[in-house]
Write an enzyme that holds these catalytic residues in place. Structure first.
Site, PDB file in Angstrom:
ATOM      1  N   HIS A  85      17.066  -1.394 -42.487  1.00 59.28           N
ATOM      2  CA  HIS A  85      17.029  -2.639 -43.258  1.00 59.28           C
ATOM      3  C   HIS A  85      16.404  -3.788 -42.460  1.00 59.28           C
ATOM      4  O   HIS A  85      15.991  -4.787 -43.038  1.00 59.28           O
ATOM      5  CB  HIS A  85      18.393  -2.992 -43.873  1.00 59.28           C
ATOM      6  CG  HIS A  85      19.415  -3.587 -42.956  1.00 59.28           C
ATOM      7  ND1 HIS A  85      20.423  -2.859 -42.363  1.00 59.28           N
ATOM      8  CD2 HIS A  85      19.608  -4.858 -42.554  1.00 59.28           C
ATOM      9  CE1 HIS A  85      21.184  -3.654 -41.646  1.00 59.28           C
ATOM     10  NE2 HIS A  85      20.719  -4.885 -41.733  1.00 59.28           N
ATOM     11  N   ASP A 227      20.715   4.386 -41.192  1.00 59.71           N
ATOM     12  CA  ASP A 227      20.049   3.080 -41.225  1.00 59.71           C
ATOM     13  C   ASP A 227      19.310   2.783 -39.910  1.00 59.71           C
ATOM     14  O   ASP A 227      19.744   1.964 -39.109  1.00 59.71           O
ATOM     15  CB  ASP A 227      21.107   1.997 -41.513  1.00 59.71           C
ATOM     16  CG  ASP A 227      20.487   0.684 -41.971  1.00 59.71           C
ATOM     17  OD1 ASP A 227      19.277   0.489 -41.744  1.00 59.71           O
ATOM     18  OD2 ASP A 227      21.223  -0.146 -42.534  1.00 59.71           O
ATOM     19  N   SER A 656      22.808  -6.445 -36.526  1.00 58.53           N
ATOM     20  CA  SER A 656      22.215  -5.239 -37.082  1.00 58.53           C
ATOM     21  C   SER A 656      21.152  -4.700 -36.147  1.00 58.53           C
ATOM     22  O   SER A 656      20.302  -5.451 -35.672  1.00 58.53           O
ATOM     23  CB  SER A 656      21.604  -5.529 -38.445  1.00 58.53           C
ATOM     24  OG  SER A 656      22.600  -5.463 -39.407  1.00 58.53           O
TER      25      SER A 656
HETATM   26  N1  ARG Z   1      25.504  -5.572 -45.223  1.00 55.04           N
HETATM   27  C1  ARG Z   1      24.502  -5.439 -44.214  1.00 55.04           C
HETATM   28  C2  ARG Z   1      24.059  -6.816 -43.729  1.00 55.04           C
HETATM   29  O1  ARG Z   1      24.670  -7.793 -43.943  1.00 55.04           O
HETATM   30  C3  ARG Z   1      23.365  -4.572 -44.639  1.00 55.04           C
HETATM   31  C4  ARG Z   1      22.480  -5.116 -45.713  1.00 55.04           C
HETATM   32  C5  ARG Z   1      21.357  -4.217 -46.119  1.00 55.04           C
HETATM   33  N2  ARG Z   1      21.729  -3.182 -47.067  1.00 55.04           N
HETATM   34  C6  ARG Z   1      21.860  -3.370 -48.436  1.00 55.04           C
HETATM   35  N3  ARG Z   1      22.222  -2.354 -49.190  1.00 55.04           N
HETATM   36  N4  ARG Z   1      21.632  -4.526 -49.006  1.00 55.04           N
HETATM   37  O2  ARG Z   1      22.978  -7.151 -43.441  1.00 55.04           O
HETATM   38  N1  ASP Z   2      24.526  -6.015 -41.793  1.00 60.41           N
HETATM   39  C1  ASP Z   2      24.592  -7.139 -40.860  1.00 60.41           C
HETATM   40  C2  ASP Z   2      23.229  -7.457 -40.278  1.00 60.41           C
HETATM   41  O1  ASP Z   2      22.224  -7.187 -40.899  1.00 60.41           O
HETATM   42  C3  ASP Z   2      25.618  -6.903 -39.815  1.00 60.41           C
HETATM   43  C4  ASP Z   2      26.940  -7.495 -40.185  1.00 60.41           C
HETATM   44  O2  ASP Z   2      26.973  -8.450 -40.944  1.00 60.41           O
HETATM   45  O3  ASP Z   2      27.936  -7.008 -39.648  1.00 60.41           O
HETATM   46  O4  ASP Z   2      23.087  -8.094 -39.249  1.00 60.41           O
END
Ligand code: ARG
Ligand code: ASP
Length: 721
Positions: A85, A227, A656
């Site tokens: 991502h 990921d 991330s």
């Molecule tokens: N929750 C994670 C973050 O805050 C991953 C986001 C990317 N994945 C998604 N399905 N939107 O960045």
């Molecule tokens: N998914 C988050 C990021 O992209 C990580 C988190 O919020 O824990 O940095």
């Protein structure tokens, strides 16, 4: 009475919890104060091998990736791992219908096939210096007691440049310096950064691995997402940063991570280095209330409406589904996060924790004859309450209209453009129309549906005008009542019927006919956009004066907490600077009688398989590996194929892609998410609920090796048992 007795007890409980917990995103130079505890927890490395202020250490293999994620160097040829991502926009930019790398994955079979990227950067932190005394001395020359220079990035940049002298960057290609404030302005560090911009895409799994589970599984544990994506840093022949050139060569890094196939057991030591973005550890109780009932509640409420409409349209039409999936995902990411944060505030007593913290400081300050701490808290409380209405309107506008309605961001012609159109100069007119066409095409791009946008707008505006009184509406929205008798549908239909942006045909009729400035001046969509943005700017300006008193009071409040409790267990809030966090590999119990283990496997991927749901389609190659149990040396001791694990480390957005290390400092995984029950950790770490979600490095290697067939990358890495 009873309440009075309860409070100090609660405070004591909170304190012991903090001391035991794996709380904290620590600065590298705070390692020495945590090192003994880390050893106790199982760390086997020497302090200086992790962070050496005067030499090379593991921290030199960690990079800020693309300005908002973390990456790590894993070979002596500048190979970098980060999340799928985090590399998503680069992978997308190289994708076409013929080469759909998002869908099919991408594997460069040799270095010549690695793909350069526009506007990408990777930043190493070469040096970190405590410059608190220097900055405070400089600040003394500012006479205005209310000056905000002490937090101003511009001012701090001037101090940084002054300190290293003119010509620093000319003498040191690719190097720059930056001073950042910590603890609200009680500590200052200067970072020497080395920025590389020739960073090439090397590999990415297909999305059905890299984004497996997509939105449904986002913020969820147990997780089964691969990921990760792979890049390579290129440098000039001297190893210095240089813009893209075919003559550039793979970077010979100062340091890179070894990779461990050893896997993890429950309670194993784990640590993470990376660039966490924002936390609010030093919120007062009133700020928790504000965050919960304004920021998060409004976000949840408005996105609920927007996503409901969007999803309905997506499920009804596969074409709309493709067009809106990224928008839906973006919206849903922040939505779920807000829900998790409010859940934690409500059910885990986060407000009470902050209340206990401030009450303790008030009592202590009073006993010490230091009333400034109680005053700072009152100042914050008073300011929060004074700005409540403005802030509510600001957030309603932001979530409900600016972010929520796409045509709120329709191109507004600039004054220069209007003048060009008015002029008799045929060339100037042509250029203007061509510019506007470009902007219109960027707005109504291949992923834009006017029909969906209209439906969303009707739903959002209906809710918005229910909440905001008529006199406080952006002027154009008052037309809903004045001209359309409160009929929102008719108002939106009229905008689309009469605007040059209402459809591609309407734009063409305008552009190819005889475009006039008068027509633009009366265009309802342009007037709508200008009106809501005007209001947005106005509210922003009106809110600005409330920021400074809060920031100044926060500096005092944090100084008080540091003075009272010492720095030992108090980390500075995240601000996209290099940090470490440590803890244990560990499952958790989110609710009564529910327990999650720490590790997921490929079996779980197969259990989630759903060929009819794009989020859970299993990659055929992966399925084949599963059916043949062909995991090579990447399987665990029982022959199962690990996919992800979770740990008690304290992470947030920006972490991330961060390297997850074992006791020997070898790479065991890549951080990529948190559980939604743990996002409250942005204001208060919750030892029993917060988990970092990590893709197991063995799964990463399996996918590179046996799905991508990119053996050369495996050979390039230093894999240890
Ligand atoms: N929750 C994670 C973050 O805050 C991953 C986001 C990317 N994945 C998604 N399905 N939107 O960045
Ligand atoms: N998914 C988050 C990021 O992209 C990580 C988190 O919020 O824990 O940095």
């Amino acid at each position: 009475m009873k309440k009075k007795l309860l409070l100090p007890l609660f405070a004591v409980l909170c304190l012991t919890q903090i001391a035991r917990a794996d709380e904290g995103m620590w600065l590298m130079q705070q390692l020495s104060r945590k090192y003994a505890q880390m050893k106790e927890r199982g760390l086997k490395m020497k302090e200086y091998d992790l962070y050496n202020p005067d030499g090379t250490s593991l921290k030199d293999a960690v990079v800020l990736f693309d300005g908002g994620c973390t990456g790590e160097v894993v070979s002596d040829r500048g190979l970098v791992l980060t999340n799928h991502h985090c590399g998503y926009s680069m992978i997308q930019a190289h994708s076409t219908l013929e080469h759909n790398y998002l869908e099919d994955g991408f594997w460069a079979m040799n270095e010549a096939d690695e793909l350069p990227n526009k506007d990408i950067s990777v930043v190493f932190i070469d040096k970190i210096e405590d410059v608190t005394d220097y900055v405070k001395k400089e600040l003394k020359s500012i006479k205005d007691p209310n000056s905000m220079e002490y937090l101003s990035p511009k001012y701090l940049q001037k101090l940084a440049d002054k300190r290293v002298g003119k010509n620093f960057s000319t003498k040191n290609p690719g190097l720059s310096v930056e001073i950042k404030a910590f603890y609200g302005g009680n500590l200052y560090l200067m970072f020497t950064k080395k920025t590389y911009t020739d960073v090439r895409l090397v590999g990415a799994p297909p999305s059905n691995i890299g984004k497996f589970g997509a939105d449904t599984d986002n913020w969820m544990w147990p997780r089964h997402t691969g990921d990760f994506s792979i890049f390579r840093i290129y440098a000039d022949k001297n190893g210095n940063p240089a813009p893209y050139s075919p003559d550039n060569v793979p970077l010979r890094p100062k340091k890179y991570f070894n990779i461990s196939l050893g896997g993890v057991q429950e309670k194993d030591f784990a640590m993470i280095m990376g660039f966490p973005g924002t936390t609010h550890r030093y919120f007062t109780a009133s700020e928790v209330d504000e965050w919960k009932s304004l920021d998060n509640d409004i976000r949840i409420r408005m996105r609920d409406i927007r996503q409901g409409v969007m999803l309905g349209e997506m499920l009804a039409d596969p074409q709309i589904k493709i067009m809106y999936s990224a928008k839906y995902a973006g919206s849903q990411n922040g939505y779920k996060r807000a829900i998790g944060a409010n859940w934690a505030i409500k059910t885990r007593g986060l407000r009470e924790t902050k209340q206990a913290m401030q009450d303790r400081l008030i009592a202590w300050g009073n006993a010490q004859g230091k009333p400034q701490y109680a005053q700072a808290i009152s100042e914050i409380d008073a300011t929060v309450s004074k700005r409540a209405d403005l802030r509510r309107r600001y957030l309603m506008l932001e979530e409900g209209i600016i972010r929520g309605i796409e045509f709120a961001r329709a191109p507004i012609p600039t004054e220069a453009e209007i003048n060009a159109l008015k002029s008799g100069d045929a060339n100037a007119r042509r250029t203007m129309i061509s510019d506007l066409r470009t902007r219109y095409n960027a707005f109504a791009d291949k992923d834009y549906s006017a029909e969906v946008d209209k439906k969303i707008a009707v739903a959002m505006l209906t809710e918005y005008i229910r909440e905001i009184p008529y006199e406080k509406l952006p002027a154009h929205l008052q037309l809903i009542r004045d001209r359309f008798a409160g009929n929102v549908q008719a108002y939106v239909d009229d905008i689309f019927a009469r605007s040059i942006y209402g459809s591609a045909g309407q734009f063409a009729r305008f552009a190819d006919g005889s475009p006039s400035a008068e027509q633009l001046a009366e265009d309802p969509m342009i007037l709508f956009a200008a009106s809501v943005f005007g209001e947005y700017r106005k509210l922003y300006q009106e809110l600005r004066p409330y920021d400074d008193p809060i920031l100044r009071a926060q500096r005092t409040y944090i100084a008080g907490l540091l003075e009272m409790d010492g720095e030992q267990d108090q980390f500075p809030d995240a601000n996209l600077t290099l940090r470490f966090t440590y803890g244990q590999v560990k499952g958790y119990s989110p609710r009564d009688n529910v327990h999650y283990g720490h590790q997921t496997t490929l079996t779980g991927v197969m259990e989630k398989e759903d060929p009819d749901n794009w989020e859970f389609v299993v990659d055929p190659k992966l399925k084949d590996l599963y059916q043949r149990r062909d995991y090579g040396r990447y399987a665990d001791a029982n022959g199962a194929m690990p996919v992800a694990f979770c740990a008690t480390t304290h992470t947030t957005g920006g972490n991330s892609g961060s390297p997850v290390l074992n006791a020997d400092g070898a790479l065991i995984g890549l951080n990529f998410d948190r559980n939604w029950e743990g996002v409250g950790g942005d204001i208060q770490y919750l030892a029993d609920y917060q988990r970092s979600i990590i893709v197991d490095i063995r799964y990463v290697l399996l996918v590179i090796d046996k799905v991508g067939g990119c053996q050369r990358l495996i050979d390039e890495m230093n894999i240890v048992r």
